[in-house]
Each structure stands twice: as structure tokens, then as C-alpha cells.
Scaffold this active site. Sequence first.
Site, PDB file in Angstrom:
ATOM      1  N   SER A  16       0.803  -1.225   0.000  1.00 11.76           N
ATOM      2  CA  SER A  16       0.000   0.000   0.000  1.00 11.76           C
ATOM      3  C   SER A  16       0.833   1.270   0.000  1.00 11.76           C
ATOM      4  O   SER A  16       1.717   1.456   0.835  1.00 11.76           O
ATOM      5  CB  SER A  16      -0.925   0.029   1.214  1.00 11.76           C
ATOM      6  OG  SER A  16      -1.620   1.265   1.220  1.00 11.76           O
ATOM      7  N   LEU A  17       0.505   2.156  -0.942  1.00 11.23           N
ATOM      8  CA  LEU A  17       1.171   3.454  -0.978  1.00 11.23           C
ATOM      9  C   LEU A  17       0.214   4.564  -0.544  1.00 11.23           C
ATOM     10  O   LEU A  17       0.476   5.750  -0.767  1.00 11.23           O
ATOM     11  CB  LEU A  17       1.730   3.726  -2.374  1.00 11.23           C
ATOM     12  CG  LEU A  17       2.879   2.787  -2.776  1.00 11.23           C
ATOM     13  CD1 LEU A  17       3.413   3.166  -4.143  1.00 11.23           C
ATOM     14  CD2 LEU A  17       4.010   2.808  -1.771  1.00 11.23           C
ATOM     15  N   THR A  63      -8.721  -2.071   2.941  1.00 13.44           N
ATOM     16  CA  THR A  63      -8.324  -2.800   1.728  1.00 13.44           C
ATOM     17  C   THR A  63      -8.431  -4.302   1.956  1.00 13.44           C
ATOM     18  O   THR A  63      -9.009  -4.749   2.961  1.00 13.44           O
ATOM     19  CB  THR A  63      -6.936  -2.332   1.224  1.00 13.44           C
ATOM     20  OG1 THR A  63      -6.692  -2.932  -0.060  1.00 13.44           O
ATOM     21  CG2 THR A  63      -5.808  -2.684   2.170  1.00 13.44           C
ATOM     22  N   LYS A  67     -12.966  -5.298   2.908  1.00 12.47           N
ATOM     23  CA  LYS A  67     -13.910  -4.299   2.369  1.00 12.47           C
ATOM     24  C   LYS A  67     -15.369  -4.663   2.633  1.00 12.47           C
ATOM     25  O   LYS A  67     -16.220  -3.784   2.732  1.00 12.47           O
ATOM     26  CB  LYS A  67     -13.679  -4.104   0.868  1.00 12.47           C
ATOM     27  CG  LYS A  67     -12.405  -3.324   0.614  1.00 12.47           C
ATOM     28  CD  LYS A  67     -12.139  -3.069  -0.842  1.00 12.47           C
ATOM     29  CE  LYS A  67     -10.850  -2.277  -0.971  1.00 12.47           C
ATOM     30  NZ  LYS A  67     -10.506  -1.895  -2.317  1.00 12.47           N
ATOM     31  N   VAL A 134     -13.312  -5.178  -4.268  1.00 15.06           N
ATOM     32  CA  VAL A 134     -13.087  -4.248  -5.377  1.00 15.06           C
ATOM     33  C   VAL A 134     -13.828  -4.710  -6.642  1.00 15.06           C
ATOM     34  O   VAL A 134     -14.213  -3.906  -7.473  1.00 15.06           O
ATOM     35  CB  VAL A 134     -11.568  -3.996  -5.585  1.00 15.06           C
ATOM     36  CG1 VAL A 134     -10.905  -5.153  -6.258  1.00 15.06           C
ATOM     37  CG2 VAL A 134     -11.332  -2.712  -6.349  1.00 15.06           C
ATOM     38  N   THR A 156     -13.075 -19.223  -6.251  1.00 12.67           N
ATOM     39  CA  THR A 156     -14.157 -19.763  -5.424  1.00 12.67           C
ATOM     40  C   THR A 156     -15.479 -19.334  -6.063  1.00 12.67           C
ATOM     41  O   THR A 156     -15.874 -18.172  -5.969  1.00 12.67           O
ATOM     42  CB  THR A 156     -14.071 -19.198  -3.988  1.00 12.67           C
ATOM     43  OG1 THR A 156     -12.717 -19.332  -3.548  1.00 12.67           O
ATOM     44  CG2 THR A 156     -15.007 -19.896  -3.046  1.00 12.67           C
TER      45      THR A 156
HETATM   46  P1  ATR Z   1     -11.085  -7.454  -1.325  1.00 15.48           P
HETATM   47  O1  ATR Z   1     -12.392  -7.624  -0.627  1.00 15.48           O
HETATM   48  O2  ATR Z   1     -10.278  -6.351  -0.705  1.00 15.48           O
HETATM   49  O3  ATR Z   1     -11.184  -7.325  -2.811  1.00 15.48           O
HETATM   50  P2  ATR Z   1     -10.719 -10.304  -1.139  1.00 15.48           P
HETATM   51  O4  ATR Z   1     -12.172 -10.450  -0.826  1.00 15.48           O
HETATM   52  O5  ATR Z   1      -9.761 -11.086  -0.319  1.00 15.48           O
HETATM   53  O6  ATR Z   1     -10.271  -8.788  -1.021  1.00 15.48           O
HETATM   54  O7  ATR Z   1     -10.511 -10.608  -2.677  1.00 15.48           O
HETATM   55  C1  ATR Z   1      -9.354 -11.127  -3.209  1.00 15.48           C
HETATM   56  C2  ATR Z   1      -9.659 -11.749  -4.564  1.00 15.48           C
HETATM   57  O8  ATR Z   1      -8.453 -12.337  -5.079  1.00 15.48           O
HETATM   58  C3  ATR Z   1     -10.680 -12.881  -4.509  1.00 15.48           C
HETATM   59  O9  ATR Z   1     -11.414 -12.905  -5.707  1.00 15.48           O
HETATM   60  C4  ATR Z   1      -9.784 -14.117  -4.407  1.00 15.48           C
HETATM   61  O10 ATR Z   1     -10.353 -15.343  -4.861  1.00 15.48           O
HETATM   62  P3  ATR Z   1     -11.165 -16.303  -3.831  1.00 15.48           P
HETATM   63  O11 ATR Z   1     -12.518 -15.688  -3.701  1.00 15.48           O
HETATM   64  O12 ATR Z   1     -11.171 -17.615  -4.488  1.00 15.48           O
HETATM   65  O13 ATR Z   1     -10.384 -16.293  -2.546  1.00 15.48           O
HETATM   66  C5  ATR Z   1      -8.676 -13.731  -5.330  1.00 15.48           C
HETATM   67  N1  ATR Z   1      -7.472 -14.503  -5.065  1.00 15.48           N
HETATM   68  C6  ATR Z   1      -6.573 -14.317  -4.077  1.00 15.48           C
HETATM   69  N2  ATR Z   1      -5.581 -15.237  -4.135  1.00 15.48           N
HETATM   70  C7  ATR Z   1      -5.871 -16.033  -5.211  1.00 15.48           C
HETATM   71  C8  ATR Z   1      -5.229 -17.162  -5.822  1.00 15.48           C
HETATM   72  N3  ATR Z   1      -4.094 -17.671  -5.326  1.00 15.48           N
HETATM   73  N4  ATR Z   1      -5.810 -17.722  -6.912  1.00 15.48           N
HETATM   74  C9  ATR Z   1      -6.965 -17.222  -7.416  1.00 15.48           C
HETATM   75  N5  ATR Z   1      -7.613 -16.149  -6.892  1.00 15.48           N
HETATM   76  C10 ATR Z   1      -7.082 -15.566  -5.802  1.00 15.48           C
END
Ligand code: ATR
Length: 276
Positions: A16-17, A63, A67, A134, A156
Site C-alpha cells: 500500500s502506498l 483494503t 472491504k 473491489v 471460489t
Molecule cells: P477485497 O475484498 O479487498 O477485494 P478479497 O475479498 O480477499 O479482497 O478478494 C481477493 C480476490 O483475489 C478474490 O477474488 C480471491 O479469490 P477467492 O474468492 O477464491 O479467494 C482472489 N485470489 C486471491 N488469491 C488467489 C489465488 N491464489 N488464486 C486465485 N484467486 C485468488
Amino acid sequence: MIEKKYGIIGKPLSHSLSPTLHNFWFKKYKINASYSLIEAEVDQIENIINKIKKKELQGINVTVPYKQAIIPFLDLIINDAKETSSVNTIYLNDEDKIVGDNTDVYGFEWAFLNKLNNNDLIEKKILVLGAGGVTLSVIFALTKKRIKKIFISNRTIKKAEEIKKKFPYIEIIFWEDITDKSEDVDIIINTTSLGMKGESDFKEVFKKFKSSLVYYDVIYNPAETKMLKEFKKKKIKTLNGLEMFIYQGQKTFFLWNKINPELDEELKKKIILELR
Ligand code: ATR
């Protein structure tokens, strides 16, 4: 006068910046305030919100991955936060209520969508990767532009299905199928944390795609994720999330300070210098 305190909560936060952005503006507009990283576990959220209630903290950004998780701790969800169920900006209002708002929608609109021709945009087929906080902001912004064909894909699938409940006209693509689907789309928007500083990156590589494809990544640190580099090598137009980051920060700064900060070159240079 006591210094006002702001910060960002999330985990991880090394990418984060936001402190650079807000501290630059605090200095520029001579506001006695500071902004710091607040790396927090989910069970610390309540305590942090209480600090805002007690005015030990004046406001926070939120973040990955909180969120949506932060919503039950807030008194009021307003504007784009209400539309998206995704909060990235929090403050105490004049009636001492904890307010959750969203400036990601504004950020995405001004960094990307508003720069494109509306009549062209409406016809585009857009694939959104991810189903986090996001993602909701990106899909809501696309919806406002009345894009006809929006696809979503997430590791997922249940989370993609949740998003579809809110935006029923989007179409779900299996995560395993994205590299095939890419052949058919005009814009791919990565809203996952894949490729973010400190996180793993995509294993899949997109093999088939239109030569006119645009690849947009909401990640800004690093400036070029592995996927973005791959597309760039193949002469595909790519954009990272730097401008979205700056625009969301601009709106947040306005919500907190009632000053609309200027987006000058000095700031952009300063941020770019700090990128990985
Ligand atoms: P935020 O709410 O801030 O956007 P988040 O809900 O943790 O953060 O969202 C992260 C996104 O990156 C999700 O879509 C997550 O997929 P999952 O719903 O399957 O967890 C995705 N993501 C993170 N790491 C991943 C990985 N290794 N492979 C595929 N998708 C990934």
C-alpha cells in the site's frame, strides 16, 4: 493543535502506498495530520472502529480482505458503498455515527471508463476476474455504463454466485475456463490480488485473445504484474491500477478534509519512485 490520525487497515499491507498519497496532500494543504499502515487481523477490526468513535483516529481506508467484512461494525453505509456492499473509506460524521463510503467506484470510473468512448464501451464484452470487495466496485461501475456483456470468474465460484445475486445479468465463467474464454472478450479486468506485492501470481497464461484486447489490472504495486508483462510482450494494451488508486485517494481525501486535492505530476512521480 492535536495531530489528526488516519490510516489503512488490511492484510497484507506491504503493497500500500496510501500513506505516501495522503501524507503528500496533508503537507501540501498544511493539514496537521498523519496517515499510517494499520496491519490488522479480523478480530482487531472492532477495536479499530472504537478508536474512531473515541476520536483517537479520524478516519481509515479499508483494503484486502476487509472491504465487506468491516460492514457489520459500521453505523451507516452510504452512496456507492451501499450500492456495492463494499467499503473502502470510513469516518465519524457530525452525529457521531461511523460512516462507510466507497471511493473505488469513482476511482475506476475516472481512471478508466470515462476515458473511453461511451458508445463503443456499451458493446464491449468484459471479463472480470475475482469476486472480492473491489470486484463489486468494478462491476457496479460497468453496470452504470450499461455494458451489455459482463462475465465474471473467480477461483471460489460461490463468491461469484454471491455477486451475481446482486447483479443478476452478469454471466459466470468457471475459473478453469478463463484462458479459453479470453478469446471472445474485448477487455479483461483483474480484480484479484494475484500478482500483488507479497502475493502469488497467476499460474494460467492467456493463450488466445483478440489483438485489440485491453488488459486492466487494479494492482498498482508492482507497476507490472507477471500477467501484465506477458500481455505487454504480446503487444496488448495494458493498464495498471495506479490512476485508480490516485483517484480513489482523491475522493477519500475530499470526504475527510473537504478539500479536493490536485493530481499533480510531482505526486505521480513520487508514487512511481516508491513502486517495486
Ligand atoms: P477485497 O475484498 O479487498 O477485494 P478479497 O475479498 O480477499 O479482497 O478478494 C481477493 C480476490 O483475489 C478474490 O477474488 C480471491 O479469490 P477467492 O474468492 O477464491 O479467494 C482472489 N485470489 C486471491 N488469491 C488467489 C489465488 N491464489 N488464486 C486465485 N484467486 C485468488
